[in-house]
Design a protein around this motif. Structure first.
Motif, PDB file in Angstrom:
ATOM      1  N   ILE A 187     -20.339 -18.373   5.105  1.00 53.18           N
ATOM      2  CA  ILE A 187     -19.835 -19.378   6.042  1.00 53.18           C
ATOM      3  C   ILE A 187     -18.886 -20.352   5.361  1.00 53.18           C
ATOM      4  CG2 ILE A 187     -20.532 -21.307   7.529  1.00 53.18           C
ATOM      5  CD1 ILE A 187     -23.093 -19.770   8.126  1.00 53.18           C
ATOM      6  N   SER A 188     -19.184 -20.696   4.101  1.00 52.68           N
ATOM      7  CA  SER A 188     -18.335 -21.649   3.372  1.00 52.68           C
ATOM      8  C   SER A 188     -17.095 -20.995   2.785  1.00 52.68           C
ATOM      9  CB  SER A 188     -19.137 -22.309   2.247  1.00 52.68           C
ATOM     10  OG  SER A 188     -19.469 -21.355   1.242  1.00 52.68           O
ATOM     11  N   MET A 189     -16.892 -19.702   3.059  1.00 56.74           N
ATOM     12  CA  MET A 189     -15.738 -18.959   2.540  1.00 56.74           C
ATOM     13  C   MET A 189     -15.699 -18.965   1.016  1.00 56.74           C
ATOM     14  SD  MET A 189     -12.852 -20.110   5.351  1.00 56.74           S
ATOM     15  CE  MET A 189     -13.304 -21.850   5.208  1.00 56.74           C
ATOM     16  N   GLY A 190     -16.890 -18.936   0.405  1.00 53.40           N
ATOM     17  CA  GLY A 190     -16.987 -18.878  -1.043  1.00 53.40           C
ATOM     18  C   GLY A 190     -16.974 -20.216  -1.739  1.00 53.40           C
ATOM     19  N   VAL A 191     -16.890 -21.304  -0.970  1.00 52.20           N
ATOM     20  CA  VAL A 191     -16.840 -22.634  -1.581  1.00 52.20           C
ATOM     21  C   VAL A 191     -18.216 -23.023  -2.127  1.00 52.20           C
ATOM     22  CG1 VAL A 191     -16.410 -25.076  -1.168  1.00 52.20           C
ATOM     23  CG2 VAL A 191     -14.927 -23.358  -0.130  1.00 52.20           C
ATOM     24  N   VAL A 192     -19.260 -22.801  -1.323  1.00 47.67           N
ATOM     25  CA  VAL A 192     -20.629 -23.118  -1.749  1.00 47.67           C
ATOM     26  C   VAL A 192     -21.182 -21.909  -2.488  1.00 47.67           C
ATOM     27  CG1 VAL A 192     -22.917 -23.869  -1.015  1.00 47.67           C
ATOM     28  CG2 VAL A 192     -20.891 -24.618   0.259  1.00 47.67           C
ATOM     29  N   ALA A 193     -20.957 -21.854  -3.792  1.00 48.37           N
ATOM     30  CA  ALA A 193     -21.370 -20.708  -4.591  1.00 48.37           C
ATOM     31  C   ALA A 193     -22.874 -20.751  -4.833  1.00 48.37           C
ATOM     32  CB  ALA A 193     -20.621 -20.693  -5.917  1.00 48.37           C
ATOM     33  N   PRO A 194     -23.540 -19.593  -4.800  1.00 45.71           N
ATOM     34  CA  PRO A 194     -24.980 -19.563  -5.081  1.00 45.71           C
ATOM     35  C   PRO A 194     -25.249 -19.866  -6.539  1.00 45.71           C
ATOM     36  CG  PRO A 194     -24.105 -17.343  -4.895  1.00 45.71           C
ATOM     37  CD  PRO A 194     -22.996 -18.273  -4.489  1.00 45.71           C
ATOM     38  N   PRO A 195     -26.403 -20.429  -6.853  1.00 46.39           N
ATOM     39  CA  PRO A 195     -26.726 -20.722  -8.253  1.00 46.39           C
ATOM     40  C   PRO A 195     -26.838 -19.453  -9.069  1.00 46.39           C
ATOM     41  CG  PRO A 195     -28.656 -21.005  -6.858  1.00 46.39           C
ATOM     42  CD  PRO A 195     -27.495 -20.797  -5.941  1.00 46.39           C
ATOM     43  N   SER A 196     -26.377 -19.514 -10.314  1.00 39.89           N
ATOM     44  CA  SER A 196     -26.397 -18.342 -11.184  1.00 39.89           C
ATOM     45  C   SER A 196     -27.804 -18.094 -11.699  1.00 39.89           C
ATOM     46  CB  SER A 196     -25.438 -18.539 -12.360  1.00 39.89           C
ATOM     47  OG  SER A 196     -25.504 -17.445 -13.253  1.00 39.89           O
ATOM     48  N   THR A 197     -28.214 -16.826 -11.693  1.00 41.25           N
ATOM     49  CA  THR A 197     -29.542 -16.452 -12.198  1.00 41.25           C
ATOM     50  C   THR A 197     -29.445 -15.557 -13.421  1.00 41.25           C
ATOM     51  OG1 THR A 197     -29.601 -14.557 -10.671  1.00 41.25           O
ATOM     52  CG2 THR A 197     -30.593 -16.630  -9.923  1.00 41.25           C
ATOM     53  N   HIS A 198     -28.212 -15.329 -13.897  1.00 40.27           N
ATOM     54  CA  HIS A 198     -28.015 -14.472 -15.054  1.00 40.27           C
ATOM     55  C   HIS A 198     -27.314 -15.254 -16.156  1.00 40.27           C
ATOM     56  CE1 HIS A 198     -29.270 -10.933 -12.784  1.00 40.27           C
ATOM     57  NE2 HIS A 198     -28.503 -11.365 -11.809  1.00 40.27           N
ATOM     58  N   SER A 199     -27.318 -14.710 -17.317  1.00 37.64           N
ATOM     59  CA  SER A 199     -26.610 -15.308 -18.443  1.00 37.64           C
ATOM     60  C   SER A 199     -25.124 -15.141 -18.248  1.00 37.64           C
ATOM     61  CB  SER A 199     -27.040 -14.633 -19.752  1.00 37.64           C
ATOM     62  OG  SER A 199     -26.676 -13.261 -19.732  1.00 37.64           O
ATOM     63  N   LYS A 200     -24.340 -15.909 -18.999  1.00 37.64           N
ATOM     64  CA  LYS A 200     -22.894 -15.833 -18.885  1.00 37.64           C
ATOM     65  C   LYS A 200     -22.385 -14.443 -19.264  1.00 37.64           C
ATOM     66  CE  LYS A 200     -22.022 -20.730 -19.766  1.00 37.64           C
ATOM     67  NZ  LYS A 200     -21.308 -21.700 -20.639  1.00 37.64           N
ATOM     68  N   LYS A 201     -23.067 -13.808 -20.191  1.00 36.60           N
ATOM     69  CA  LYS A 201     -22.624 -12.490 -20.605  1.00 36.60           C
ATOM     70  C   LYS A 201     -22.766 -11.482 -19.493  1.00 36.60           C
ATOM     71  CE  LYS A 201     -23.423  -8.951 -24.135  1.00 36.60           C
ATOM     72  NZ  LYS A 201     -24.197  -8.583 -25.344  1.00 36.60           N
ATOM     73  N   SER A 202     -23.910 -11.494 -18.823  1.00 37.88           N
ATOM     74  CA  SER A 202     -24.120 -10.551 -17.731  1.00 37.88           C
ATOM     75  C   SER A 202     -23.266 -10.890 -16.542  1.00 37.88           C
ATOM     76  CB  SER A 202     -25.601 -10.522 -17.339  1.00 37.88           C
ATOM     77  OG  SER A 202     -26.003 -11.799 -16.868  1.00 37.88           O
ATOM     78  N   ALA A 203     -22.993 -12.186 -16.335  1.00 33.85           N
ATOM     79  CA  ALA A 203     -22.171 -12.578 -15.197  1.00 33.85           C
ATOM     80  C   ALA A 203     -20.731 -12.164 -15.384  1.00 33.85           C
ATOM     81  CB  ALA A 203     -22.249 -14.091 -14.989  1.00 33.85           C
ATOM     82  N   ALA A 204     -20.288 -12.067 -16.654  1.00 36.04           N
ATOM     83  CA  ALA A 204     -18.897 -11.709 -16.911  1.00 36.04           C
ATOM     84  C   ALA A 204     -18.663 -10.212 -16.832  1.00 36.04           C
ATOM     85  CB  ALA A 204     -18.483 -12.216 -18.295  1.00 36.04           C
TER      86      ALA A 204
END
Length: 221
Positions: A187-204
């Protein structure tokens, strides 16, 4: 001045929209007061309407209906009512269609919209959020080669419209975020991002549907 104006908008716009939606909902529900006899309506007894009285009456009607339908006699009345509607042309097709959708969406034992997914849509390399709605059934399974799931891809910022797709199970990635969080993100068109649950390495790391997609419960139908 521009900064102060934008700051004020960020405070008042959500409040104004929230108040407008609440007034619209309560005003619509207040129309249920017309179901009462004229002699006992607030305007007749007090000389003026009571805002919100119709909303309370609507909630009482819904709760009472649920209580009555929960026992044996109420269930028999519901079956009789549905049998009566089934004999009325046009009405029966509309009622049955709406009832099937509502039973699927609101049933506490159902699986519709219970999982948020990541799918490639509308082309390879473009990812979007979708929601698991079940599995293809009946004649469709004979024409689909492999294990497929049914998903709903909502549009933004209005998630009530979207696209229904049947995708191979290996092409969807089950997300750890809740359905509510995923809806807010859409609904927020990606503005309200969900909190990250992974490390920066896995997120990248780049996601691969075939390689990292966790198995979806095969019992979902």
């Amino acid at each position: 001045m521009k900064r102060y104006f934008i700051t004020g908008l960020l405070i008042w716009v959500p409040l104004a929209i929230t108040a407008w939606v609440l007034v619209l909902i309560v005003g619509t529900m207040d129309q249920s007061m017309r179901l009462l006899p004229t002699a006992i309506q607030p305007r007749t007894l007090l000389g003026f309407d009571i805002p919100g009285a119709g909303a309370i009456l609507t909630l009482l009607i819904i709760i009472t209906t649920g209580l009555l339908a929960a026992n044996f006699i109420g269930q028999q009345l519901v079956r009789w009512w549905e049998h009566l509607l089934a004999r009325i042309p046009v009405v029966n097709s509309i009622y049955n269609s709406v009832k099937q959708v509502s039973d699927t969406l609101f049933s506490s034992s159902g699986n519709a919209f219970r999982k948020a997914l990541l799918v490639e849509y509308p082309r390879r390399g473009a990812w979007t959020i979708a929601f698991l709605t079940g599995r293809p059934g009946a004649d469709l399974l004979r024409h689909l080669d492999g294990d497929f799931v049914s998903v709903y891809v909502p549009t933004t910022p209005n998630p009530t419209s979207g696209f229904f797709l049947m995708l191979p199970r290996t092409d969807v990635i089950e997300l750890e975020m809740s359905v509510d969080t995923a809806l807010k993100y859409v609904i927020s068109m990606g503005v309200v991002a969900p909190p990250s649950t992974h490390s920066k390495k896995s997120a990248a790391s780049k996601p691969s549907a075939a390689a990292v997609a966790p198995p979806i419960d095969p019992t979902i139908t």
